[in-house]
Design a protein around this motif. Sequence first.
Motif, short mmCIF file in Angstrom:
data_model
loop_
_atom_site.label_atom_id
_atom_site.label_comp_id
_atom_site.label_asym_id
_atom_site.label_seq_id
_atom_site.Cartn_x
_atom_site.Cartn_y
_atom_site.Cartn_z
N MET A 1 25.70 27.23 39.79
CA MET A 1 25.03 26.43 38.55
C MET A 1 25.13 25.08 38.67
O MET A 1 25.87 24.51 39.07
N GLY A 2 24.00 24.43 38.33
CA GLY A 2 23.85 23.22 38.25
C GLY A 2 24.23 22.38 37.14
O GLY A 2 24.88 21.40 37.30
N THR A 3 24.46 22.89 36.07
CA THR A 3 25.34 22.49 34.82
C THR A 3 26.75 22.55 34.79
O THR A 3 27.09 23.35 35.53
N ASP A 4 27.32 21.34 34.34
CA ASP A 4 28.64 21.09 34.45
C ASP A 4 29.24 21.51 33.01
O ASP A 4 30.49 21.35 32.91
N LYS A 5 28.60 21.97 31.89
CA LYS A 5 28.98 22.35 30.56
C LYS A 5 28.53 23.85 30.38
O LYS A 5 27.55 24.07 30.37
N VAL A 6 29.35 24.79 30.05
CA VAL A 6 29.32 25.79 30.01
C VAL A 6 30.13 26.38 28.72
O VAL A 6 30.88 25.85 28.25
N ILE A 7 29.49 27.61 28.20
CA ILE A 7 30.15 28.18 27.02
C ILE A 7 30.40 29.92 27.02
O ILE A 7 29.31 30.31 27.78
N ALA A 8 31.16 30.36 26.67
CA ALA A 8 31.35 31.86 26.79
C ALA A 8 31.90 32.32 25.50
O ALA A 8 32.64 31.50 24.81
N ALA A 9 31.59 33.61 25.15
CA ALA A 9 32.35 34.37 24.08
C ALA A 9 33.31 35.60 24.49
O ALA A 9 32.65 36.16 25.86
N GLU B 1 30.68 38.59 16.27
CA GLU B 1 30.44 37.27 15.65
C GLU B 1 30.74 36.12 16.51
O GLU B 1 30.00 35.09 16.38
N ALA B 2 31.80 36.35 17.33
CA ALA B 2 31.95 35.15 18.30
C ALA B 2 30.85 35.00 19.28
O ALA B 2 30.42 33.72 19.42
N LEU B 3 30.42 36.00 19.65
CA LEU B 3 29.16 35.90 20.60
C LEU B 3 27.84 35.20 20.01
O LEU B 3 27.44 34.53 20.74
N ASP B 4 27.69 35.74 18.70
CA ASP B 4 26.43 34.89 18.04
C ASP B 4 26.79 33.38 18.06
O ASP B 4 25.71 32.79 17.83
N TYR B 5 27.96 33.04 17.56
CA TYR B 5 28.15 31.67 17.52
C TYR B 5 27.98 30.96 18.99
O TYR B 5 27.45 29.97 18.76
N ALA B 6 28.73 31.69 19.69
CA ALA B 6 28.62 30.83 20.99
C ALA B 6 26.98 30.83 21.54
O ALA B 6 26.37 29.82 22.25
N LEU B 7 26.06 31.94 21.36
CA LEU B 7 24.67 31.90 21.64
C LEU B 7 23.84 30.64 20.90
O LEU B 7 22.79 30.27 21.27
#
Length: 394
Positions: free
Chosen positions: A62-70, A122-128
């Motif tokens: 991945m080129g991006t340095d900032k990621v998020i996951a649920a 609910e955590a997934l929706d927030y992360a998305l």
Amino acid sequence: MISVDDIRDAMSRIRPFVHRTPLIYSSSFSRLTGAEVYLKAESLQKTGSFKVRGAVNKMVGMGTDKVIAASMGNHAQGVAFAAGRLGKDAVIVMPATAPIVKQEATRGYGAEVVLHGSSFDEALDYALARRDRSFIHAFDDDEIIAGQGTVGIEIVEEIKPDIVVVPVGGGGLIAGVSVAVKSLSPETGIVGVQARAAVSACLSFEKGKVSESLSHSTLADGIAVGKVGERTFEVIRRHVDNMVSVEEDSIAMAVLLFLERKKLVVEGAGATPLSALMEDPGRYRGRKVVLVVSGGNIDFTVIDRIIRKGLVKSGRIGVFEVTVEDVPGTLHSVTKIIANHRGNILGVFHDRLAPETPLGKTRVGFTVETRGSGHLDEIIDDMTTKGFEVSKKG
């Protein structure tokens, strides 16, 4: 849809970052179930779960340095670990119900943990909804699936099993494993297992389309997902031979057996394949079976409850009540029977106020350690023969 070549490519990419976990033959589980049982011990994987395989495969290029996951916990730790190794900044969204031990482990790998909602969905929706970071899906992503599929390649490189039994939540693991195994050993059967409290994949498999199912509290919290993935289900529909669900009592019993017989700490989700064998041994008898032990990140604040539940299920701890005359010496008569059968009394309580207890009698509850269900039945049968009214609990 991914291919075995995608999984081989993933294997090359993740090799510097993850373990090749052992495939362990279990003579004790083989005797217990009548099958030839092998354990693919992903509980010994880095971060204590297979999830790190998919996370590394997704993030390494991945080129991006900032990621998020649920995540409920294992994907969280996998992403946090991968981010730390690859120099990325990770935010993990977890439901407030996620085990504290998994929250703290995720923070320990260097990720920021955000608690939101009471369920994975609910955590997934927030992360998305966060647009400032690249999202790393827990299962419904081709690169995640390919990473998890490396488990299947490792299995088939060592043995050609008759059946591989895989825990199923969102379906990333079984999707990847089924592509790898069916490509390299087409005659091998693939069986998915869910907790009966969370059966979206089972329901979808039965109906032939993705179906939601309300998830209830379960010891297998790592696979308590309300909806199987769209991508993963397409693979499941093509390559998985059967889906089954298992009861909470047998999950607890399996966790206990892993501790006792194999000295392995296995979380509820990882124990479900053994539960499937114990609930329906005839399906697997005489077959060479691999159980994918998906993780070992058990919540130690509840492990005593799980162990106790397993001991009660196996009859190693018996809980029963005896109605006796409320006069001196009667209790001694009961405890003498237990002692004569070499049972070990762990606890005793009196209940004189139960509405159904006649005047002049008392109800005495016993918690007794025994050798197993047969031994417990001997004690209760002897009491009944001697005229005592016995009510078995648990």
